[in-house]
Design a protein around this motif. Sequence first.
Motif, mmCIF file in Angstrom:
data_model
loop_
_atom_site.group_PDB
_atom_site.id
_atom_site.type_symbol
_atom_site.label_atom_id
_atom_site.label_comp_id
_atom_site.label_asym_id
_atom_site.label_seq_id
_atom_site.Cartn_x
_atom_site.Cartn_y
_atom_site.Cartn_z
ATOM 1 N N PRO A 200 6.784 5.127 0.638
ATOM 2 C CA PRO A 200 7.382 5.559 -0.632
ATOM 3 C C PRO A 200 7.609 7.064 -0.682
ATOM 4 N N ASP A 201 6.674 7.852 -0.117
ATOM 5 C CA ASP A 201 6.850 9.298 -0.127
ATOM 6 C C ASP A 201 8.042 9.708 0.727
ATOM 7 N N GLU A 202 8.217 9.068 1.887
ATOM 8 C CA GLU A 202 9.389 9.358 2.726
ATOM 9 C C GLU A 202 10.676 8.973 2.010
ATOM 10 N N ALA A 203 10.638 7.869 1.276
ATOM 11 C CA ALA A 203 11.816 7.454 0.515
ATOM 12 C C ALA A 203 12.192 8.520 -0.505
ATOM 13 N N ARG A 204 11.188 9.057 -1.200
ATOM 14 C CA ARG A 204 11.471 10.104 -2.181
ATOM 15 C C ARG A 204 12.050 11.346 -1.512
ATOM 16 N N GLN A 205 11.556 11.679 -0.321
ATOM 17 C CA GLN A 205 12.067 12.847 0.389
ATOM 18 C C GLN A 205 13.524 12.657 0.813
ATOM 19 N N ILE A 206 13.865 11.431 1.212
ATOM 20 C CA ILE A 206 15.252 11.150 1.605
ATOM 21 C C ILE A 206 16.192 11.389 0.427
ATOM 22 N N PHE A 207 15.826 10.882 -0.737
ATOM 23 C CA PHE A 207 16.712 11.047 -1.889
ATOM 24 C C PHE A 207 16.665 12.470 -2.441
ATOM 25 N N ALA A 208 15.541 13.151 -2.284
ATOM 26 C CA ALA A 208 15.495 14.570 -2.656
ATOM 27 C C ALA A 208 16.452 15.369 -1.774
ATOM 28 N N SER A 209 16.508 15.011 -0.493
ATOM 29 C CA SER A 209 17.433 15.693 0.424
ATOM 30 C C SER A 209 18.877 15.438 0.021
ATOM 31 N N ARG A 210 19.175 14.209 -0.371
ATOM 32 C CA ARG A 210 20.538 13.903 -0.794
ATOM 33 C C ARG A 210 20.909 14.672 -2.057
ATOM 34 N N ARG A 211 19.949 14.870 -2.965
ATOM 35 C CA ARG A 211 20.244 15.648 -4.175
ATOM 36 C C ARG A 211 20.577 17.100 -3.835
ATOM 37 N N LEU A 212 19.951 17.624 -2.816
ATOM 38 C CA LEU A 212 20.218 19.004 -2.421
ATOM 39 C C LEU A 212 21.566 19.154 -1.726
ATOM 40 N N ILE A 213 21.948 18.153 -0.942
ATOM 41 C CA ILE A 213 23.122 18.275 -0.082
ATOM 42 C C ILE A 213 24.402 17.741 -0.710
ATOM 43 N N GLU A 214 24.342 16.563 -1.323
ATOM 44 C CA GLU A 214 25.573 15.888 -1.731
ATOM 45 C C GLU A 214 26.352 16.573 -2.856
ATOM 46 N N PRO A 215 25.697 17.184 -3.851
ATOM 47 C CA PRO A 215 26.509 17.872 -4.855
ATOM 48 C C PRO A 215 27.388 18.972 -4.244
ATOM 49 N N GLY A 216 26.849 19.723 -3.285
ATOM 50 C CA GLY A 216 27.652 20.750 -2.623
ATOM 51 C C GLY A 216 28.782 20.144 -1.816
ATOM 52 N N ILE A 217 28.497 19.027 -1.152
ATOM 53 C CA ILE A 217 29.543 18.326 -0.411
ATOM 54 C C ILE A 217 30.639 17.871 -1.371
ATOM 55 N N ALA A 218 30.230 17.320 -2.503
ATOM 56 C CA ALA A 218 31.200 16.824 -3.478
ATOM 57 C C ALA A 218 32.092 17.951 -3.996
ATOM 58 N N ARG A 219 31.493 19.114 -4.243
ATOM 59 C CA ARG A 219 32.279 20.249 -4.745
ATOM 60 C C ARG A 219 33.334 20.670 -3.719
#
Length: 237
Positions: free
Chosen positions: A84-103
């Motif tokens: 579960p902790d690794e799962a949270r880290q994966i989605f935390a990483s996506r929150r950091l990266i994907e908004p910038g990609i989207a912009r």
Amino acid sequence: MTVHDHAAPGGQLSDDRAGAIRDRLRLAIVGRKLAPGTKLSEAEVGALFDVSRTVVRAALQMLAFEGLVRSERNRGAFVANPSPDEARQIFASRRLIEPGIAREACARIDAAALERFAALIAEEASQIAAPGPAARQAEIKASGDFHLLLAEVAGNAILHRFMEELVARSSLVIALYGRSDASSCAHAEHRGILEALAAGEAERLVRLVGEHIDHIEADLDLAPQGRAPALKDALGF
């Protein structure tokens, strides 16, 4: 279908065979056919694909680099079983990266890319409406491809490679912890993301992408799913 191993061990043909096996195993993992924790025996995989253990080992190393397989000394290789902790880290990483990609994607979007997004949306919808595990696997792939296309349109090859790993790991987490009723909601959110892209509304797009990632994570129930088929059946042999 087998991948023969009769020439040029260690050469380009062996590399191609390893890549083909990696792709088949990867699809089975992210498509929920191989459950987290499944043992990937070099001997069994080699027999299924009619290749040497050296080729299988190379394929498994590729998957380990992506985080989809883990190797244990004296025990062999297994489909990764993220905590579960690794799962949270994966989605935390996506929150950091994907908004910038989207912009960035919003700034570079064109008519051809919008058509590709629309095609993925249509494919996702058709697979959600279809019954059976094959349709579910195709829907998962279309959903992941939507996010990878955002990274492609953003024009940063390094971030695109990061997203390939994150999307693959996300699919594995969803296979282990995901609820089965989340597809239609995710599809509706993809449509909203596409509308913001087409309108060139960068701030709305960034907000929608962030909310989408939040909702995917919120749909994880942290309870393992049922047991998957044996390796031979999962790979279609």
